[in-house]
Design a protein around this motif. Structure first.
Motif, PDB file in Angstrom:
ATOM      1  N   ILE A 283      47.641  44.646  22.359  1.00  0.00           N
ATOM      2  CA  ILE A 283      48.292  45.705  21.661  1.00  0.00           C
ATOM      3  C   ILE A 283      47.491  46.989  22.154  1.00  0.00           C
ATOM      4  CG2 ILE A 283      49.371  44.727  19.694  1.00  0.00           C
ATOM      5  CD1 ILE A 283      46.911  45.391  18.180  1.00  0.00           C
ATOM      6  N   PRO A 284      48.274  48.179  22.253  1.00  0.00           N
ATOM      7  CA  PRO A 284      47.410  49.246  23.050  1.00  0.00           C
ATOM      8  C   PRO A 284      45.973  49.473  22.267  1.00  0.00           C
ATOM      9  CG  PRO A 284      49.861  49.924  22.478  1.00  0.00           C
ATOM     10  CD  PRO A 284      49.497  48.358  21.925  1.00  0.00           C
ATOM     11  N   PRO A 285      45.690  49.621  21.125  1.00  0.00           N
ATOM     12  CA  PRO A 285      44.329  49.598  20.506  1.00  0.00           C
ATOM     13  C   PRO A 285      43.444  48.598  21.267  1.00  0.00           C
ATOM     14  CG  PRO A 285      45.781  49.729  18.919  1.00  0.00           C
ATOM     15  CD  PRO A 285      46.584  49.276  20.037  1.00  0.00           C
ATOM     16  N   ALA A 286      43.741  47.611  21.619  1.00  0.00           N
ATOM     17  CA  ALA A 286      42.796  46.418  22.142  1.00  0.00           C
ATOM     18  C   ALA A 286      42.772  46.649  23.740  1.00  0.00           C
ATOM     19  CB  ALA A 286      43.376  45.058  21.638  1.00  0.00           C
ATOM     20  N   MET A 287      43.506  47.619  24.192  1.00  0.00           N
ATOM     21  CA  MET A 287      43.196  47.348  25.934  1.00  0.00           C
ATOM     22  C   MET A 287      41.874  47.674  26.449  1.00  0.00           C
ATOM     23  SD  MET A 287      46.363  46.674  26.809  1.00  0.00           S
ATOM     24  CE  MET A 287      46.035  46.702  28.573  1.00  0.00           C
ATOM     25  N   GLY A 288      41.097  48.384  25.366  1.00  0.00           N
ATOM     26  CA  GLY A 288      39.626  48.413  25.933  1.00  0.00           C
ATOM     27  C   GLY A 288      38.932  47.154  25.888  1.00  0.00           C
ATOM     28  N   ALA A 289      39.167  46.284  25.047  1.00  0.00           N
ATOM     29  CA  ALA A 289      38.588  44.888  24.883  1.00  0.00           C
ATOM     30  C   ALA A 289      38.988  44.195  26.075  1.00  0.00           C
ATOM     31  CB  ALA A 289      39.007  44.265  23.589  1.00  0.00           C
ATOM     32  N   LEU A 290      40.388  44.383  26.509  1.00  0.00           N
ATOM     33  CA  LEU A 290      40.703  43.790  27.695  1.00  0.00           C
ATOM     34  C   LEU A 290      39.847  43.928  28.925  1.00  0.00           C
ATOM     35  CD1 LEU A 290      44.734  43.303  27.853  1.00  0.00           C
ATOM     36  CD2 LEU A 290      42.915  41.671  26.971  1.00  0.00           C
ATOM     37  N   ASP A 291      39.556  45.165  28.907  1.00  0.00           N
ATOM     38  CA  ASP A 291      38.622  45.674  30.116  1.00  0.00           C
ATOM     39  C   ASP A 291      37.429  45.000  30.267  1.00  0.00           C
ATOM     40  OD1 ASP A 291      40.369  47.577  31.003  1.00  0.00           O
ATOM     41  OD2 ASP A 291      39.553  49.329  29.901  1.00  0.00           O
ATOM     42  N   GLY A 292      36.823  44.907  28.942  1.00  0.00           N
ATOM     43  CA  GLY A 292      35.681  43.985  28.848  1.00  0.00           C
ATOM     44  C   GLY A 292      35.809  42.535  29.362  1.00  0.00           C
ATOM     45  N   ILE A 293      36.948  41.980  28.846  1.00  0.00           N
ATOM     46  CA  ILE A 293      37.140  40.371  29.011  1.00  0.00           C
ATOM     47  C   ILE A 293      37.400  40.468  30.809  1.00  0.00           C
ATOM     48  CG2 ILE A 293      38.970  38.782  29.009  1.00  0.00           C
ATOM     49  CD1 ILE A 293      39.051  39.582  25.956  1.00  0.00           C
ATOM     50  N   GLU A 294      38.235  41.358  31.412  1.00  0.00           N
ATOM     51  CA  GLU A 294      38.235  41.342  32.931  1.00  0.00           C
ATOM     52  C   GLU A 294      36.776  41.341  33.374  1.00  0.00           C
ATOM     53  OE1 GLU A 294      40.065  44.469  34.469  1.00  0.00           O
ATOM     54  OE2 GLU A 294      40.365  43.475  36.373  1.00  0.00           O
ATOM     55  N   MET A 295      35.977  42.163  33.032  1.00  0.00           N
ATOM     56  CA  MET A 295      34.478  42.262  33.379  1.00  0.00           C
ATOM     57  C   MET A 295      33.813  40.975  33.475  1.00  0.00           C
ATOM     58  SD  MET A 295      32.767  45.754  32.326  1.00  0.00           S
ATOM     59  CE  MET A 295      33.672  46.902  31.298  1.00  0.00           C
ATOM     60  N   GLU A 296      33.985  40.418  32.181  1.00  0.00           N
ATOM     61  CA  GLU A 296      33.328  38.976  32.092  1.00  0.00           C
ATOM     62  C   GLU A 296      33.717  37.844  32.747  1.00  0.00           C
ATOM     63  OE1 GLU A 296      32.770  39.174  27.364  1.00  0.00           O
ATOM     64  OE2 GLU A 296      31.392  37.671  28.469  1.00  0.00           O
ATOM     65  N   LEU A 297      35.359  37.919  33.198  1.00  0.00           N
ATOM     66  CA  LEU A 297      35.957  37.050  33.947  1.00  0.00           C
ATOM     67  C   LEU A 297      35.410  37.158  35.292  1.00  0.00           C
ATOM     68  CD1 LEU A 297      39.606  37.112  32.612  1.00  0.00           C
ATOM     69  CD2 LEU A 297      38.116  35.043  33.080  1.00  0.00           C
ATOM     70  N   ASP A 298      35.162  38.590  35.855  1.00  0.00           N
ATOM     71  CA  ASP A 298      34.658  38.583  37.149  1.00  0.00           C
ATOM     72  C   ASP A 298      33.072  38.153  37.259  1.00  0.00           C
ATOM     73  OD1 ASP A 298      36.683  40.247  37.864  1.00  0.00           O
ATOM     74  OD2 ASP A 298      35.699  42.232  37.613  1.00  0.00           O
ATOM     75  N   ASP A 299      32.625  38.231  36.120  1.00  0.00           N
ATOM     76  CA  ASP A 299      31.194  37.703  36.192  1.00  0.00           C
ATOM     77  C   ASP A 299      30.976  36.229  36.044  1.00  0.00           C
ATOM     78  OD1 ASP A 299      30.811  40.478  36.155  1.00  0.00           O
ATOM     79  OD2 ASP A 299      30.117  40.585  33.970  1.00  0.00           O
ATOM     80  N   CYS A 300      32.028  35.652  35.542  1.00  0.00           N
ATOM     81  CA  CYS A 300      31.871  34.185  35.783  1.00  0.00           C
ATOM     82  C   CYS A 300      32.228  33.610  37.078  1.00  0.00           C
ATOM     83  CB  CYS A 300      33.047  33.608  35.056  1.00  0.00           C
ATOM     84  SG  CYS A 300      32.786  33.763  33.111  1.00  0.00           S
ATOM     85  N   ALA A 301      32.438  34.559  38.150  1.00  0.00           N
ATOM     86  CA  ALA A 301      32.833  34.189  39.588  1.00  0.00           C
ATOM     87  C   ALA A 301      33.466  32.860  39.744  1.00  0.00           C
ATOM     88  CB  ALA A 301      31.428  34.054  40.137  1.00  0.00           C
ATOM     89  N   TYR A 302      34.534  32.343  38.762  1.00  0.00           N
ATOM     90  CA  TYR A 302      35.475  31.138  38.801  1.00  0.00           C
ATOM     91  C   TYR A 302      36.195  31.153  40.440  1.00  0.00           C
ATOM     92  CZ  TYR A 302      35.074  30.813  33.801  1.00  0.00           C
ATOM     93  OH  TYR A 302      34.638  30.755  32.470  1.00  0.00           O
ATOM     94  N   PRO A 303      35.734  30.386  41.133  1.00  0.00           N
ATOM     95  CA  PRO A 303      36.497  30.116  42.394  1.00  0.00           C
ATOM     96  C   PRO A 303      38.044  29.948  42.237  1.00  0.00           C
ATOM     97  CG  PRO A 303      34.400  28.534  42.257  1.00  0.00           C
ATOM     98  CD  PRO A 303      34.726  29.127  40.943  1.00  0.00           C
ATOM     99  N   THR A 304      38.385  29.556  41.068  1.00  0.00           N
ATOM    100  CA  THR A 304      39.899  29.221  40.837  1.00  0.00           C
ATOM    101  C   THR A 304      40.423  30.622  40.385  1.00  0.00           C
ATOM    102  OG1 THR A 304      39.126  28.505  38.677  1.00  0.00           O
ATOM    103  CG2 THR A 304      40.106  26.824  40.272  1.00  0.00           C
ATOM    104  N   LEU A 305      39.869  31.444  40.127  1.00  0.00           N
ATOM    105  CA  LEU A 305      40.392  32.863  39.569  1.00  0.00           C
ATOM    106  C   LEU A 305      40.805  33.675  40.597  1.00  0.00           C
ATOM    107  CD1 LEU A 305      41.321  34.455  37.030  1.00  0.00           C
ATOM    108  CD2 LEU A 305      38.969  35.615  36.888  1.00  0.00           C
ATOM    109  N   ALA A 306      42.175  33.888  40.871  1.00  0.00           N
ATOM    110  CA  ALA A 306      42.592  34.820  41.894  1.00  0.00           C
ATOM    111  C   ALA A 306      43.072  35.954  41.723  1.00  0.00           C
ATOM    112  CB  ALA A 306      43.913  33.869  42.696  1.00  0.00           C
ATOM    113  N   GLY A 307      43.092  36.457  40.383  1.00  0.00           N
ATOM    114  CA  GLY A 307      43.295  37.992  39.892  1.00  0.00           C
ATOM    115  C   GLY A 307      43.406  38.090  38.538  1.00  0.00           C
ATOM    116  N   VAL A 308      43.417  39.071  38.006  1.00  0.00           N
ATOM    117  CA  VAL A 308      43.638  39.519  36.617  1.00  0.00           C
ATOM    118  C   VAL A 308      44.539  40.620  36.637  1.00  0.00           C
ATOM    119  CG1 VAL A 308      42.525  40.572  34.521  1.00  0.00           C
ATOM    120  CG2 VAL A 308      41.313  38.938  35.835  1.00  0.00           C
TER     121      VAL A 308
END
Ligand code: NAI
Ligand code: OAA
Length: 329
Positions: free
Chosen positions: A43-68
């Motif tokens: 939902i719109p008020p939680a979009m900021g939290a998604l930015d944080g999750i995207e940063m953490e996904l980047d920081d996992c450096a999963y070889p299988t993650l091809a995009g967010v």
């Protein structure tokens, strides 16, 4: 490298989402050679939290993650664009003292727009798993609002109930969880569900014989499984999250992997009329699959006790369907 699979998770910044998206991105469902693109929806008020999750996904450096891809619930078609899987978690959880069905008029309306957007934007092979409660009837609402998506692509989650039932039987019998086979949940993900211990085996023998305590099976066991979600809410002050995410992972794996011989898995699917259960009702059954097309396990016997339990849970699903009649297309 294979073409990436696109997987949308709604409610991605919630409790379940926070566990689920990382485990999917890590390759746990589709394997180490299958890239995935995660579509995170909130939902719109939680979009900021998604930015944080995207940063953490980047920081996992999963070889299988091809995009967010991130999208708000105001633009679900962008969120579901070309997705091969949609996991619908986004919704309100119940609080202590509520039944899951009490959420029906709160969460049900979310699933009309969800169904429409899946039909409009998802990939032609989309498969949908509904987790948000009451999940069977929410799935029915979404399916009904997406008439062009074949009815065998819709699933509601009863795997957590199955896992709970297996764990209880393993503990009671003193055997490892892997020894418990054939356990399936029938009906609704609710306090009326029926975990069918009669057709379950422990170490290859009838669970009824191994446990040797019919009163425990018919009373304590069933009630513990039916009430486990409420017990976790009471203890934790919030509903099951890591175990729910684990069950969603297990469901996704089970529906894309040929079922090992001698085993079954539980999910609520669009009833094909098996065992006399209304065609079109989203009902949990024992299933097997070749990884593409599922089938309801046929030929299981139900004694009078079991049949009464199945009838009661199906009656509840029929009544939930009546309650949301105005949301069905
Ligand atoms: N089927 C099952 O076995 C289980 C189902 N559940 C259900 O899963 C749901 C989610 O539980 P939690 O993650 O613990 O809740 P939560 O409140 O922590 O997270 C839900 C997330 O969904 C988001 N959300 C709400 N409406 C949305 C919408 N229209 N579109 C997209 N996102 C939306 C919220 O912003 C929140 O971040 C609840 O309905 C809960 O009852 C929970 C455990 C097991
Ligand atoms: O009980 C709840 O509300 C959450 C849930 O569905 C579960 O834990 O099975």
């Amino acid at each position: 490298m294979a073409t990436p699979i696109r997987i949308a998770v709604t409610g991605a910044a919630g409790q379940i989402g926070y566990s689920l998206v990382f485990r999917i991105a890590s390759g746990e469902v589709f394997g180490p050679d299958q890239p995935v693109i995660m579509h995170l929806i909130e939902i719109p008020p939680a979009m900021g939290a998604l930015d944080g999750i995207e940063m953490e996904l980047d920081d996992c450096a999963y070889p299988t993650l091809a995009g967010v891809v991130k999208a708000s619930s105001d633009d679900l078609e962008a969120g579901f664009a070309d997705c091969n899987f949609v996991v619908c978690v986004g919704s309100i959880p119940r609080k202590a003292g509520m039944e899951r069905g009490d959420l029906i008029r709160i969460n049900g309306p979310i699933f009309t727009s969800t169904g429409k957007a899946i039909q409009a934007a998802a990939a032609k092979d989309v498969r949908v798993l509904v987790v948000g409660n009451p999940c069977n009837t929410n799935c029915l609402i979404a399916m009904s609002n997406a008439p062009d998506v074949p009815s065998d692509r819709w699933f509601a989650m009863t795997r957590l109930d199955e896992n709970r039932a297996v764990a209880q039987l393993a503990q009671k019998s003193g055997q490892p969880v892997a020894a418990v086979t054939g356990m399936a949940i029938w009906g609704n993900h609710s306090a009326t569900q029926f975990p069918d211990f009669f057709n379950t085996k422990i170490g290859g023998k009838s669970a009824v014989e191994v446990i040797g305590d019919d009163e425990w099976l018919k009373n304590d066991f069933i009630a513990t499984v039916q009430q486990r979600g409420a017990a976790v809410i009471k203890a934790r002050g919030a509903s099951s999250a890591a175990s729910a995410a684990n069950a969603a992972l297990g469901t996704l794996k089970s529906i894309v992997t040929p079922t090992p011989a001698g085993t079954v898995f539980s999910a609520a699917i669009c009833s094909d009329g098996s065992y006399g259960i209304d065609e079109g009702l989203i009902t949990s059954f024992p299933l097997t699959t070749d990884g593409n097309k599922w089938s309801v396990v046929q030929g299981l016997e139900h004694n009078e006790f079991a049949q009464a339990k199945i009838d009661a849970t199906v009656a509840e699903l029929q009544s939930e369907r009546d309650t949301v009649k105005d949301l069905l297309a």
